[in-house]
Design a protein around this motif. Structure first.
Motif, short mmCIF file in Angstrom:
data_model
loop_
_atom_site.label_atom_id
_atom_site.label_comp_id
_atom_site.label_asym_id
_atom_site.label_seq_id
_atom_site.Cartn_x
_atom_site.Cartn_y
_atom_site.Cartn_z
N ASP A 44 0.83 -1.22 0.00
CA ASP A 44 0.00 0.00 0.00
C ASP A 44 0.86 1.26 0.00
OD1 ASP A 44 -2.24 -1.51 -0.03
OD2 ASP A 44 -2.88 -1.08 2.01
N ALA A 45 2.12 1.13 0.38
CA ALA A 45 3.00 2.30 0.43
C ALA A 45 3.38 2.78 -0.97
CB ALA A 45 4.27 1.96 1.22
N LEU A 46 3.21 1.91 -1.96
CA LEU A 46 3.53 2.31 -3.33
C LEU A 46 2.46 3.24 -3.87
CD1 LEU A 46 4.61 -1.17 -4.72
CD2 LEU A 46 6.10 0.74 -4.13
N PRO A 47 2.84 4.27 -4.60
CA PRO A 47 1.84 5.18 -5.17
C PRO A 47 1.08 4.50 -6.31
CG PRO A 47 4.02 5.73 -6.00
CD PRO A 47 4.22 4.68 -4.95
N ARG A 48 -0.08 5.06 -6.63
CA ARG A 48 -0.86 4.55 -7.76
C ARG A 48 -0.05 4.76 -9.05
NH1 ARG A 48 -6.44 7.40 -8.35
NH2 ARG A 48 -6.84 6.17 -6.49
N PRO A 49 -0.06 3.80 -9.96
CA PRO A 49 0.65 4.00 -11.24
C PRO A 49 0.17 5.27 -11.94
CG PRO A 49 -0.06 1.72 -11.00
CD PRO A 49 -0.68 2.47 -9.87
N ALA A 50 1.07 5.91 -12.65
CA ALA A 50 0.71 7.13 -13.39
C ALA A 50 0.03 6.72 -14.69
CB ALA A 50 1.96 7.96 -13.66
N TYR A 51 -1.24 6.34 -14.57
CA TYR A 51 -1.97 5.83 -15.73
C TYR A 51 -2.03 6.85 -16.87
CZ TYR A 51 -3.61 1.80 -13.02
OH TYR A 51 -3.67 0.65 -12.29
N ASP A 52 -1.97 8.13 -16.53
CA ASP A 52 -2.05 9.15 -17.57
C ASP A 52 -0.84 9.14 -18.49
OD1 ASP A 52 -0.80 10.11 -15.07
OD2 ASP A 52 -0.39 11.92 -16.24
N LEU A 53 0.24 8.48 -18.08
CA LEU A 53 1.43 8.39 -18.92
C LEU A 53 1.42 7.15 -19.81
CD1 LEU A 53 4.21 9.48 -16.38
CD2 LEU A 53 2.92 10.88 -18.01
N PHE A 54 0.39 6.32 -19.67
CA PHE A 54 0.25 5.12 -20.49
C PHE A 54 -0.82 5.34 -21.55
CE2 PHE A 54 2.12 3.40 -16.66
CZ PHE A 54 2.96 2.40 -17.10
N ASP A 55 -0.67 4.65 -22.67
CA ASP A 55 -1.73 4.62 -23.67
C ASP A 55 -2.71 3.53 -23.27
OD1 ASP A 55 -3.38 4.51 -25.84
OD2 ASP A 55 -1.81 4.05 -27.31
N ILE A 56 -3.66 3.89 -22.42
CA ILE A 56 -4.59 2.90 -21.86
C ILE A 56 -5.34 2.16 -22.96
CG2 ILE A 56 -6.68 2.59 -20.46
CD1 ILE A 56 -4.20 3.09 -18.80
N GLU A 57 -5.70 2.86 -24.04
CA GLU A 57 -6.46 2.22 -25.11
C GLU A 57 -5.68 1.08 -25.75
OE1 GLU A 57 -9.66 2.75 -25.53
OE2 GLU A 57 -9.39 4.11 -23.83
N ALA A 58 -4.36 1.19 -25.77
CA ALA A 58 -3.54 0.11 -26.33
C ALA A 58 -3.68 -1.15 -25.47
CB ALA A 58 -2.08 0.54 -26.41
N TYR A 59 -3.74 -0.95 -24.15
CA TYR A 59 -3.90 -2.09 -23.24
C TYR A 59 -5.31 -2.69 -23.35
CZ TYR A 59 0.56 -0.96 -21.08
OH TYR A 59 1.91 -0.73 -20.86
N VAL A 60 -6.30 -1.82 -23.46
CA VAL A 60 -7.68 -2.29 -23.62
C VAL A 60 -7.83 -3.07 -24.91
CG1 VAL A 60 -10.07 -1.55 -23.97
CG2 VAL A 60 -8.68 -0.45 -22.20
N ASP A 61 -7.31 -2.52 -26.01
CA ASP A 61 -7.41 -3.18 -27.32
C ASP A 61 -6.71 -4.53 -27.32
OD1 ASP A 61 -8.85 -1.09 -28.31
OD2 ASP A 61 -7.16 -0.13 -29.33
N ASN A 62 -5.62 -4.62 -26.57
CA ASN A 62 -4.85 -5.87 -26.55
C ASN A 62 -5.66 -7.05 -26.02
OD1 ASN A 62 -2.29 -7.27 -26.85
ND2 ASN A 62 -2.22 -7.34 -24.62
N TRP A 63 -6.68 -6.75 -25.20
CA TRP A 63 -7.47 -7.81 -24.58
C TRP A 63 -8.86 -7.98 -25.20
CZ3 TRP A 63 -5.81 -11.46 -21.39
CH2 TRP A 63 -4.59 -11.27 -20.75
N LYS A 64 -9.17 -7.19 -26.26
CA LYS A 64 -10.55 -7.19 -26.76
C LYS A 64 -11.02 -8.55 -27.26
CE LYS A 64 -11.86 -2.45 -27.72
NZ LYS A 64 -12.17 -1.43 -28.74
N SER A 65 -10.13 -9.28 -27.95
CA SER A 65 -10.54 -10.59 -28.48
C SER A 65 -10.84 -11.57 -27.35
CB SER A 65 -9.46 -11.16 -29.39
OG SER A 65 -8.25 -11.35 -28.67
N TRP A 66 -10.14 -11.39 -26.24
CA TRP A 66 -10.33 -12.27 -25.07
C TRP A 66 -11.52 -11.84 -24.23
CZ3 TRP A 66 -9.86 -10.32 -20.08
CH2 TRP A 66 -9.87 -11.26 -19.05
#
Length: 240
Positions: A44-66
């Motif tokens: 819990d001491a670790l900060p939340r990942p900086a999601y705004d620095l990731f291309d979230i849509e790339a991760y979402v698309d990667n799993w769409k077929s599954w």
């Protein structure tokens, strides 16, 4: 996470890498290993990942077929393991897990900020801590997150007394439960120090199915000591 930050700082400041714990590096024609890095006891001491620095849509698309047209993302709640299977890399540092509150708050953030509606737990040992799973399920229902989620479990982490927990998981959106059965041969299971039995695998699979959860199992062929008989035992298990 701590090692990466210290390494980047040392490189930026042109400092001696020998003071950065937990790395190997090359010095001329020699390889240098620094002191071991201590494990992070409180995740819990670790900060939340900086999601705004990731291309979230790339991760979402990667799993769409599954994920069948949902908006999924992979998450992890724990590190280490309570068992030391001979073939696995996770048996180090002891079992450590985030708190339910910390994890659910991050899930809620992903739902509201990015429209995530499906969580694929990357943990191979999520079911070790039943209190976490129960707490997560209750929070998902309480916050009306309307999630679908998938997770993994050791077959030995379930017993007949966990029927209510499986039904709660189903009510909270669990759609699929993955079991790493590895082998249908008692001899092979003992040889790899799996700490489970064929009977326990059959029992856990039946329980999950009776709760309305889809079961997915995986196996390893060619483990030490494997022969035609042990291969046939695994094939017979799959058929059953």
């Amino acid at each position: 996470e701590v090692t990466a930050v210290e390494l980047l700082h040392a490189l930026e400041q042109d400092e001696d890498l020998i003071n950065v714990k937990g790395i190997w590096y090359r010095e001329g024609d020699k390889y240098v290993r620094t002191l071991p890095r201590e494990y992070i006891p409180d995740l819990d001491a670790l900060p939340r990942p900086a999601y705004d620095l990731f291309d979230i849509e790339a991760y979402v698309d990667n799993w769409k077929s599954w994920s069948r047209n949902t908006r999924p993302i992979m998450m992890v709640t724990c590190r280490g393991c309570v068992v030391l299977c001979s073939f696995c890399y996770q048996g180090f540092g002891g079992f450590r897990q985030r708190s339910v509150e910390s994890f659910v708050e991050e899930v809620e953030f992903l739902v509201s900020e990015y429209g995530i509606d499906t969580i694929n737990f990357a943990d191979s040992t999520l079911m070790v801590n039943k209190k976490f799973v129960e707490g997560f399920c209750n929070e998902v229902i309480k916050r009306d997150l309307n999630l679908k989620w998938y997770c993994a479990s050791r077959v030995s982490d379930l017993s007949p007394k966990h029927g209510d927990l499986l039904r709660l998981m189903k009510a909270a959106g669990c759609r699929r439960l993955h079991f790493g059965v590895e082998s249908g041969s008692p001899k092979i299971l003992k040889g790899i120090k799996k700490g489970t039995t064929v009977e326990a695998a059959e029992q856990s699979i039946r329980m999950a199915r009776e709760s309305g959860i889809i079961v997915h199992t995986t196996y390893i062929y060619g483990l030490p000591g494997e022969n035609r008989q042990t291969l046939e035992e695994t094939a017979d298990f799959c058929r059953r």
